[in-house]
Design a protein around this motif. Structure first.
Motif, PDB file in Angstrom:
ATOM      1  N   ALA A   1       0.601  -0.969   0.286  1.00  0.00           N
ATOM      2  CA  ALA A   1      -0.149   0.143  -0.724  1.00  0.00           C
ATOM      3  C   ALA A   1       0.944   0.705   0.350  1.00  0.00           C
ATOM      4  O   ALA A   1       0.668   2.372  -0.688  1.00  0.00           O
ATOM      5  CB  ALA A   1      -1.180   0.176   1.074  1.00  0.00           C
ATOM      6  N   TYR A   2       2.062   1.331   1.194  1.00  0.00           N
ATOM      7  CA  TYR A   2       3.228   2.129   0.537  1.00  0.00           C
ATOM      8  C   TYR A   2       3.137   2.702  -0.472  1.00  0.00           C
ATOM      9  O   TYR A   2       3.549   3.710  -1.037  1.00  0.00           O
ATOM     10  CB  TYR A   2       3.881   2.195   2.344  1.00  0.00           C
ATOM     11  N   LEU A   3       4.060   1.919  -0.747  1.00  0.00           N
ATOM     12  CA  LEU A   3       4.375   1.667  -2.395  1.00  0.00           C
ATOM     13  C   LEU A   3       3.419   2.267  -4.246  1.00  0.00           C
ATOM     14  O   LEU A   3       3.880   2.823  -4.709  1.00  0.00           O
ATOM     15  CB  LEU A   3       5.203   0.686  -2.828  1.00  0.00           C
ATOM     16  N   ALA A   4       1.931   1.579  -3.320  1.00  0.00           N
ATOM     17  CA  ALA A   4       1.262   2.171  -4.336  1.00  0.00           C
ATOM     18  C   ALA A   4       1.221   3.888  -4.399  1.00  0.00           C
ATOM     19  O   ALA A   4       0.894   4.807  -5.066  1.00  0.00           O
ATOM     20  CB  ALA A   4       0.045   0.940  -3.931  1.00  0.00           C
ATOM     21  N   ALA A   5       1.093   4.256  -2.867  1.00  0.00           N
ATOM     22  CA  ALA A   5       0.335   4.881  -2.616  1.00  0.00           C
ATOM     23  C   ALA A   5       2.092   6.429  -3.372  1.00  0.00           C
ATOM     24  O   ALA A   5       1.114   7.223  -3.383  1.00  0.00           O
ATOM     25  CB  ALA A   5       0.542   5.521  -1.183  1.00  0.00           C
ATOM     26  N   LEU A   6       2.637   6.197  -3.071  1.00  0.00           N
ATOM     27  CA  LEU A   6       3.939   6.886  -3.659  1.00  0.00           C
ATOM     28  C   LEU A   6       3.445   7.015  -4.909  1.00  0.00           C
ATOM     29  O   LEU A   6       4.117   8.111  -5.242  1.00  0.00           O
ATOM     30  CB  LEU A   6       5.278   5.996  -3.403  1.00  0.00           C
ATOM     31  N   GLY A   7       3.167   5.335  -5.401  1.00  0.00           N
ATOM     32  CA  GLY A   7       3.653   5.857  -7.231  1.00  0.00           C
ATOM     33  C   GLY A   7       2.171   6.736  -7.644  1.00  0.00           C
ATOM     34  O   GLY A   7       2.497   7.313  -8.659  1.00  0.00           O
ATOM     35  N   GLY A   8       1.046   6.950  -6.619  1.00  0.00           N
ATOM     36  CA  GLY A   8       0.370   7.470  -6.743  1.00  0.00           C
ATOM     37  C   GLY A   8       0.411   8.943  -6.965  1.00  0.00           C
ATOM     38  O   GLY A   8       0.012   9.731  -7.814  1.00  0.00           O
ATOM     39  N   VAL A   9       1.529   9.295  -6.212  1.00  0.00           N
ATOM     40  CA  VAL A   9       1.412  10.621  -5.709  1.00  0.00           C
ATOM     41  C   VAL A   9       2.132  11.069  -7.241  1.00  0.00           C
ATOM     42  O   VAL A   9       1.819  12.135  -7.863  1.00  0.00           O
ATOM     43  CB  VAL A   9       2.289  10.601  -5.025  1.00  0.00           C
ATOM     44  N   PHE A  10       3.037  10.002  -7.706  1.00  0.00           N
ATOM     45  CA  PHE A  10       3.971  10.934  -8.825  1.00  0.00           C
ATOM     46  C   PHE A  10       2.857  10.561 -10.324  1.00  0.00           C
ATOM     47  O   PHE A  10       3.256  12.124 -10.923  1.00  0.00           O
ATOM     48  CB  PHE A  10       4.947   9.704  -9.270  1.00  0.00           C
ATOM     49  N   VAL A  11       2.251  10.190  -9.849  1.00  0.00           N
ATOM     50  CA  VAL A  11       0.759   9.617 -11.423  1.00  0.00           C
ATOM     51  C   VAL A  11       0.242  10.606 -11.225  1.00  0.00           C
ATOM     52  O   VAL A  11       0.054  11.474 -12.016  1.00  0.00           O
ATOM     53  CB  VAL A  11       0.244   8.327 -11.522  1.00  0.00           C
ATOM     54  N   GLY A  12      -1.039  10.887  -9.811  1.00  0.00           N
ATOM     55  CA  GLY A  12      -1.364  12.037  -9.660  1.00  0.00           C
ATOM     56  C   GLY A  12      -0.577  13.318 -10.395  1.00  0.00           C
ATOM     57  O   GLY A  12      -1.474  14.535 -11.060  1.00  0.00           O
ATOM     58  N   GLY A  13       0.006  13.352 -10.033  1.00  0.00           N
ATOM     59  CA  GLY A  13       0.965  14.774 -10.489  1.00  0.00           C
ATOM     60  C   GLY A  13       1.407  14.905 -12.468  1.00  0.00           C
ATOM     61  O   GLY A  13       0.964  15.982 -12.073  1.00  0.00           O
ATOM     62  N   PHE A  14       1.344  13.765 -13.109  1.00  0.00           N
ATOM     63  CA  PHE A  14       0.995  14.350 -14.482  1.00  0.00           C
ATOM     64  C   PHE A  14       0.048  14.232 -14.656  1.00  0.00           C
ATOM     65  O   PHE A  14      -0.074  15.316 -15.410  1.00  0.00           O
ATOM     66  CB  PHE A  14       1.963  12.559 -14.718  1.00  0.00           C
ATOM     67  N   TYR A  15      -0.754  13.787 -14.467  1.00  0.00           N
ATOM     68  CA  TYR A  15      -2.133  13.236 -15.059  1.00  0.00           C
ATOM     69  C   TYR A  15      -3.158  15.020 -14.273  1.00  0.00           C
ATOM     70  O   TYR A  15      -3.497  15.503 -15.982  1.00  0.00           O
ATOM     71  CB  TYR A  15      -3.136  12.381 -14.704  1.00  0.00           C
ATOM     72  N   SER A  16      -3.134  15.338 -13.723  1.00  0.00           N
ATOM     73  CA  SER A  16      -3.398  16.340 -13.416  1.00  0.00           C
ATOM     74  C   SER A  16      -2.876  17.360 -14.038  1.00  0.00           C
ATOM     75  O   SER A  16      -3.478  18.805 -14.386  1.00  0.00           O
ATOM     76  CB  SER A  16      -3.004  17.111 -11.988  1.00  0.00           C
ATOM     77  N   PHE A  17      -1.405  17.662 -14.179  1.00  0.00           N
ATOM     78  CA  PHE A  17      -0.848  19.044 -15.285  1.00  0.00           C
ATOM     79  C   PHE A  17      -1.494  18.167 -16.605  1.00  0.00           C
ATOM     80  O   PHE A  17      -1.326  19.433 -17.440  1.00  0.00           O
ATOM     81  CB  PHE A  17       0.179  19.432 -14.483  1.00  0.00           C
ATOM     82  N   ARG A  18      -1.336  17.305 -17.015  1.00  0.00           N
ATOM     83  CA  ARG A  18      -1.466  17.126 -18.302  1.00  0.00           C
ATOM     84  C   ARG A  18      -2.679  17.522 -19.041  1.00  0.00           C
ATOM     85  O   ARG A  18      -3.134  18.400 -20.021  1.00  0.00           O
ATOM     86  CB  ARG A  18      -1.356  15.624 -18.433  1.00  0.00           C
ATOM     87  N   LEU A  19      -3.631  17.740 -18.089  1.00  0.00           N
ATOM     88  CA  LEU A  19      -5.182  18.348 -18.264  1.00  0.00           C
ATOM     89  C   LEU A  19      -5.039  19.512 -18.003  1.00  0.00           C
ATOM     90  O   LEU A  19      -5.698  19.790 -19.584  1.00  0.00           O
ATOM     91  CB  LEU A  19      -5.968  17.788 -17.137  1.00  0.00           C
ATOM     92  N   ILE A  20      -4.318  20.256 -17.076  1.00  0.00           N
ATOM     93  CA  ILE A  20      -4.298  21.587 -16.867  1.00  0.00           C
ATOM     94  C   ILE A  20      -3.642  22.303 -18.945  1.00  0.00           C
ATOM     95  O   ILE A  20      -3.977  23.206 -19.181  1.00  0.00           O
ATOM     96  CB  ILE A  20      -3.575  22.117 -16.399  1.00  0.00           C
ATOM     97  N   PHE A  21      -2.404  21.734 -19.180  1.00  0.00           N
ATOM     98  CA  PHE A  21      -1.229  22.045 -19.918  1.00  0.00           C
ATOM     99  C   PHE A  21      -1.888  22.063 -21.788  1.00  0.00           C
ATOM    100  O   PHE A  21      -2.567  22.705 -22.527  1.00  0.00           O
ATOM    101  CB  PHE A  21      -0.341  21.103 -20.334  1.00  0.00           C
TER     102      PHE A  21
END
Length: 678
Positions: free
Chosen positions: A428-448
């Motif tokens: 769960a901890y590793l999945a949460a860290l991975g989700g943080v990275f991917v979350g930063g990517f798709y959030s700003f992909r949408l904005i850009f």
């Protein structure tokens, strides 16, 4: 005004608006429909605010409103449990719903089902309030099923669209799978506890902690483990956890306001709230908690990955919702219930901003949802851009936005659970860290893609990101029909965005009182051996130190790296998008196919049901019922008639001969019988 009366006002004001707008939909004007429903929501929101203040002063309530049914020695009541958990949910639900109601005036202005839509969303809010205010499993189940029913009506609101009908049937059927497990869990509660009242069940849970039952002969299971897992199966359906998540992205076929209402503060959070409410049961089963944590971890990371390849602006936000719900679920599994509810609250605001902001963009582009046909919108829609940017920062977990405080605390809680040796916590901890990275990517992909870069809604050149499957001619054609560049949405759209963006920035700053000040009191129970939150409380020294410290932590730099890569691909080097899709074509295909789960469901479950139905039709109906019983009996009568007709010659001597044979046969039988009797 007495406090119970205030509770009734909170719940019944939206219901009254829904009834007036719905039953009189053909007789009242549009203005009357939205006025009465918004007035009902405003009254409910203000009343919820008073309830929240009253509860903050230490005034709790747990009592019946009326008795619905008495069966033997068991009484089934409709009642309210108002504590800090339910009061918080009431305030969040009513406020977000009020903003959605106001927003709907602008978004649905030209829709022929205007009055009907307002009736549905008010009824949806009433159902959710009944769920969170309940003090027993019966009323919980009523609210649970009611939100499922109204969501079916809302997702398929545009019922002339085949895709909308498919989506609402999919949502309804997938939720029935989860609800079947939920109902079995409630049945076990009634069977072993003899009551459905929360307080009685929680008080006796410890006494039954050692009880077992045999689902399969010779294999005893802990009773509370089975109950908790069955209840959580219901939460997997409502809160869209793997593998029962497949309905939520398709629910984007409904109008954008309901996408925000379902995905921000109401239906999908029902499962999170339910598990937190059931903490006295879940705390007695480490197996159930680990199961919850692992399911949340799978949902968090793998659903976030799908968001990175979506081009429909609403579906990006939908998969983001799945990932954020996974964070809440992991927190529940780590016994950090207060953090899960805190993230539920912060998520309600910033996700509503993202959905309603996406709707604002869709309005401006005349219902275009493909981000490949957007770009450069920030100069045309500054308010929408700024509010969605705030939502993206909060969604990605950047300080000091609200999502940072809740998401970062969840990651820390999972780390503490891993350090304590909790089964499943490392994954769960590793999945949460991975989700943080991917979350930063798709959030700003949408904005850009939406607000930066070239204006692809006016150009035939959709850029490198359109190299795979874009209809480049349709954008220019659509622009010709639009009659000019896009512009900012009206005030009824932008004002709710602004009002929701404010808590998206600031609501996380109450983390000290909310998480480390025993805010929930007895509303949430945590076993002494689960010390996750107490350890986090020791490390918390205030909001400002937390923000400063976060700049040196792994989650902050992972989110920053995700956002930076999105900037590199979609702003600095846009030609990279097409190259990366070609290089990682297999992975992209897997993500675009959503890991094949939709195809599997269509082939195995939906296709299996169709094949079973066809088999029952051909074998059971055509062959047995029609062929054997109906047509077979007719053929038997016909054959018998043909045979008998041979002796119906019409000649008297034939009939006399038959009579003689008959008399001879009768005498023979009588003689034979008489001799044996001697």
């Amino acid at each position: 005004m007495s406090t119970p009366t205030l509770y009734l006002i909170v719940a019944l004001a939206p219901l009254l608006g829904a009834l007036i707008s719905g039953l009189l939909a053909m007789k009242i004007s549009r203005q009357a429909a939205h006025s009465v429903t918004i007035a009902g929501m405003l009254v409910s929101t203000v009343a919820a605010g008073f309830v929240f203040y009253d509860v903050a002063q230490g005034h709790m309530y747990n009592g019946p409103v009326y008795t619905w049914l008495v069966s033997g020695t068991t009484t089934y009541d409709i009642g309210f449990l108002i504590d800090r958990l339910s009061a918080t949910m009431m305030l969040v639900v009513t406020f977000v719903s009020l903003m959605v109601h106001v927003y709907t005036i602008g978004y649905m202005a030209d829709d022929p089902g205007y009055n009907r839509f307002f009736s549905y969303i008010s009824l949806f809010t009433f159902s959710m309030l009944m769920l969170v205010m309940s003090n027993n499993f019966l009323q919980l189940f009523f609210g649970w099923e009611a939100v499922g029913l109204v969501s079916y009506l809302l997702i398929g609101f545009w019922y002339t669209r085949p895709t909308a009908i498919y989506a609402n049937l999919k949502a309804f059927l997938v939720n029935r799978v989860g609800d079947f497990g939920f109902l079995l869990g409630i049945a076990l509660v009634l069977m072993y506890f003899g009551t459905l009242q929360y307080d009685a069940v929680f008080a006796n849970a410890g006494r039954l902690a050692g009880n077992t039952l045999e689902i399969f002969s010779g294999h005893p299971w802990s009773l509370l483990t089975v109950i908790c897992i069955l209840l959580f199966v219901g939460a997997m359906g409502k809160s869209a956890q793997f593998p029962l998540h497949v309905w939520l992205p398709d629910s984007m076929e409904g109008p954008t306001p309901i996408s925000a209402l379902i995905h921000a503060a109401t239906m999908v959070t029902a499962g999170i709230f339910m598990v937190a409410r059931m903490s006295p049961l879940f705390e007695l089963s480490q197996t159930a908690l680990s199961f919850v944590m692992v399911i949340g971890a799978i949902t968090t990371f793998f659903m976030a990955l799908i968001a990175t390849v979506q081009y429909d602006i609403k579906r990006v936000v939908a998969y983001s919702t799945l990932s954020q719900l996974g964070y809440m679920t992991m927190a529940l599994g780590a016994s950090a219930y207060s953090v899960a509810i805190f993230h539920l609250m912060t998520h309600a605001f910033f996700k509503a901003v993202l959905f309603l902001g996406a709707g604002s963009v869709i309005i401006a582009l005349h219902h275009e949802q493909d981000m490949r046909r957007m770009g450069g919108l920030r100069k045309y829609m500054p308010i929408t851009y700024l509010t969605m940017l705030i939502g993206a920062f909060a969604n990605a977990g950047f300080p000091p936005f609200s999502g940072f405080f809740s998401k970062d605390t969840i990651v820390e809680a999972l780390h503490e659970a891993y350090a304590a040796g909790t089964p499943g916590a490392l994954f769960a901890y590793l999945a949460a860290l991975g989700g943080v990275f991917v979350g930063g990517f798709y959030s700003f992909r949408l904005i850009f893609l939406t607000f930066h870069g070239s204006e692809r809604f006016t150009s035939h050149d959709h850029g490198a990101d359109l190299a795979h499957g874009a209809d480049q001619g349709s954008a220019a054609h659509a622009n010709a029909e639009h009659g000019g560049p896009p512009h900012e949405s009206p005030a009824v759209v932008t004002i709710p965005l602004i009002l929701l963006a404010i808590p998206s920035i600031a609501i996380g700053w109450v983390i000290g009182q909310f998480l480390f000040g025993n805010y929930f009191g007895e509303a949430i129970f945590v076993a002494p051996e689960h010390e996750t939150m107490s350890k986090l409380a020791e490390e918390f020294h205030g909001v400002i130190p937390m923000v400063v410290h976060s700049l040196t932590t792994v989650p902050f730099w992972l989110a920053t790296a995700g956002a930076a890569i999105a900037w590199l691909i979609y702003i600095a080097r846009p030609e990279l998008a097409g190259r990366l899709r070609e290089k990682w074509g297999v992975l992209v295909t897997v993500l675009e196919e959503k890991y094949g789960l939709d195809r599997l469901n269509d082939w195995l479950f939906a296709g299996g049901a169709r094949r079973l139905g066809n088999g029952l039709w051909k074998v059971g109906d055509v062959t047995l019922i029609d062929g054997l019983f109906v047509n077979g009996s007719a053929r038997l009568v016909g054959w018998t008639s043909t045979l008998i007709r041979q002796i119906q010659s019409g000649y008297i001597y034939h009939y006399a001969f038959i009579m003689i044979i008959g008399v001879f046969g009768l005498l023979s039988v009588m003689l034979f019988t008489w001799r044996h009797m001697q």
